[in-house]
Every structure is written in C-alpha cells, then in structure tokens.
Design an enzyme around this catalytic site. Structure first.
Site, mmCIF file in Angstrom:
data_model
loop_
_atom_site.group_PDB
_atom_site.id
_atom_site.type_symbol
_atom_site.label_atom_id
_atom_site.label_comp_id
_atom_site.label_asym_id
_atom_site.label_seq_id
_atom_site.Cartn_x
_atom_site.Cartn_y
_atom_site.Cartn_z
ATOM 1 N N ASN A 1 -7.199 -4.684 5.191
ATOM 2 C CA ASN A 1 -7.828 -3.979 6.302
ATOM 3 C C ASN A 1 -8.471 -4.967 7.274
ATOM 4 O OD1 ASN A 1 -7.428 -1.091 6.339
ATOM 5 N ND2 ASN A 1 -8.501 -1.004 4.377
ATOM 6 N N ASP B 1 -1.689 -6.384 5.806
ATOM 7 C CA ASP B 1 -1.354 -6.624 4.395
ATOM 8 C C ASP B 1 -1.003 -8.101 4.234
ATOM 9 O OD1 ASP B 1 -1.038 -3.635 3.292
ATOM 10 O OD2 ASP B 1 -0.191 -3.770 5.318
ATOM 11 N N ASP C 1 2.602 4.553 5.309
ATOM 12 C CA ASP C 1 2.406 3.951 6.631
ATOM 13 C C ASP C 1 2.361 2.426 6.565
ATOM 14 O OD1 ASP C 1 0.014 4.226 5.244
ATOM 15 O OD2 ASP C 1 -1.025 5.317 6.829
ATOM 16 N N HIS C 2 2.395 1.867 5.358
ATOM 17 C CA HIS C 2 2.510 0.423 5.143
ATOM 18 C C HIS C 2 3.907 0.105 4.594
ATOM 19 C CE1 HIS C 2 -1.971 -0.478 5.045
ATOM 20 N NE2 HIS C 2 -1.958 0.831 4.914
ATOM 21 N N ASP D 1 -3.878 -4.955 0.689
ATOM 22 C CA ASP D 1 -4.249 -4.392 1.981
ATOM 23 C C ASP D 1 -5.670 -4.843 2.256
ATOM 24 O OD1 ASP D 1 -5.030 -2.909 4.156
ATOM 25 O OD2 ASP D 1 -4.587 -0.951 3.270
ATOM 26 N N GLU E 1 -3.883 1.931 -2.914
ATOM 27 C CA GLU E 1 -3.996 3.363 -2.611
ATOM 28 C C GLU E 1 -3.048 4.198 -3.467
ATOM 29 O OE1 GLU E 1 -5.574 5.191 1.155
ATOM 30 O OE2 GLU E 1 -4.336 3.602 2.008
ATOM 31 N N ASN F 1 0.871 -1.170 0.000
ATOM 32 C CA ASN F 1 0.000 0.000 0.000
ATOM 33 C C ASN F 1 0.910 1.222 0.000
ATOM 34 O OD1 ASN F 1 -1.477 2.294 0.904
ATOM 35 N ND2 ASN F 1 -3.083 0.967 1.704
#
Length: 264
Positions: free
Chosen positions: A153, A222, A251-252, A151, A34, A7
């Site tokens: 989530n 992930d 942030d990933h 990802d 993203e 991501n």
C-alpha cells in the site's frame, strides 16, 4: 526458484482463478494477501492437491495472509512483533531449506491508512511500517536470503502511478509513507521490479471503478524486497498483468521473481 506475491482479494471467491494460475504459472512459493477468511475456512484441499504446502494467518471477512510452498516449511511465524494489541492478520513468515542455505520469506499486507485525516488510521499505517523496519533490521543480521513480499500500500515514486496527481491526498502516496518505504529499502534491500526496469507504465493494481483496467489507470503497490543474500541470487522479475483480464479478477495481479536457488 520462482517466488510470487499476489493480493488475491478474497481467496474463496477466487479459488478457481488461483488454482488455474498456480497450474499455469507454476510458482515455487506464493505469498497471498487479503485472503479474507479464517484459517479453518481456507480452501487448502484444492491447493494441496496441486502439490503445495499451506500456512495461513487468517481473519474473518478482511485482511489475512498466507504462504503456499512446494518446499516444506522449516519454520512459520505469524504476526509482526512490536504491538501486542494489534490483532490484524497482516504478516506471516516462512523459512525453507535450499541448496544455498536458509531462505526466509514474509507475506505482508500493510495497512491502507486512509483517510489521511483520520489520525488513528494513518498513524497505524506509519507505526506498522516502523515495526516492519525494526523487524527487518533484526532479520538482516542473520545474513540469510530474505524476501519481503506483499501489498505494501505504498506508491514509491511518481512513475509508479499513471496519474500521480490523483493520489496526492491519498495515504499510499503521502511523503511520510514514501519516506518510510525508503528507510526500509535503505537498510540494504533491493526492490526487485525496479532492479530490472525503470519504465513508468509498470502497475500491479487497477481499481474496479471508472474503467481503470481498460484505461490502464494503474498504480504499483505490490513489491518484493530482497536482502543482499537474496539479491545475489536474483535473476528476473515480472508482473503477470494478463491475470487482471480474467473473469472475476482481483484488482491486483501477481508479481514474480526468480532466484538461483534449489530445494535442499
């Protein structure tokens, strides 16, 4: 063959990190989530210059997925079937030829689903996961090497969060979310990272807030799921954690697998 999910959290904002990482890590296939850009604004020239073919399913300002591949694409499919009014760019599938037959790879960006008390958002998350389960069940009938990378989530288990008690009210850790993930896996998929380690400190996401990275306050959301045919070729999995320490990081971080496959 090295296949990675990442991501990127805005591909144009992080194109320098992406090209540096592509050179350093040398993956064969990359699933991005993203990307946050329309297809015609994706920075493909910089990536193609490194020897990658590029296919995108973009959306302005948010969502968006892509597959980068050193192998030529035999087939590309965009959008998860099952809901004609869903216009979120969260799914792209590529098919490639290998020495062992077809390799099918999907880049997935599952809905976040928060806040849980927003019935529209959380129900969309669960319905998207149900659609993914139906699609995956059909694809498994092809008996091909299939990798579902992205990802999700989803925090699958308590061991996948540094402080699981902090996530009890979050859509990523709700019982319904975790059950939907288990149903998907139980179709016959192998979860790559958990196939090589049961460690409780393997994370793929650290929030930008409250010093989460510095405190290692992470979660693992992930994932790469492998069909039986892909699992038979599976040799390793790793989390490229060091990328989170780069300047202006996502942030990933990238999560990688190696399969015993070669281009046809």
């Amino acid at each position: 063959m090295k296949i990675v999910t990442w991501n990127i959290n805005g591909v144009r904002a992080r194109i320098g990190n992406l090209t540096h990482w592509l050179t350093e890590s040398a993956p064969d296939i990359v699933c991005l989530q993203e990307i946050k850009t329309l297809d015609d604004q994706f920075p493909r020239a910089e990536i193609e210059a490194l020897g990658y073919n590029v296919e995108t399913n973009g959306q302005k300002s948010f969502n968006g997925v892509a597959i980068l591949s050193k192998l030529p694409f035999d087939e590309v499919n965009r959008g998860l079937p099952g809901d004609d009014v869903d216009d979120h760019a969260r799914f792209i599938e590529g098919v490639f030829s290998t020495d062992k037959g077809a390799l099918r790879v999907a880049s997935l960006y599952l809905p976040n689903g928060n806040p849980v008390d927003d019935e529209r958002k959380f129900s969309y998350k669960l319905s998207w996961m149900a659609r993914l389960e139906r699609w995956a069940e059909e694809r498994l009938r092809l008996e091909e090497a299939l990798v579902l990378a992205g990802d999700y989530n989803v925090i699958p288990e308590h061991a996948d969060a540094r402080f699981p008690e902090n996530w009890l009210g979050d859509a990523l850790f709700q019982p319904q979310t975790r059950q939907a993930f288990r149903r998907l896996k139980n179709l016959g998929f192998t979860e790559a990272v958990r196939a090589v380690t049961d460690s409780s400190d393997v994370y793929t996401f650290w929030d930008y807030q409250a010093g989460a990275w510095q405190k290692n306050n992470g979660i693992r959301i992930d994932h790469l799921l492998l069909s039986p045919e892909a699992a038979n070729r599976f040799s390793s999995a790793s989390v490229e954690k060091h990328v989170r320490a780069w300047e202006k990081p996502s942030d990933h971080v990238p999560v990688a697998i190696d399969l015993d496959l070669q281009p046809a």
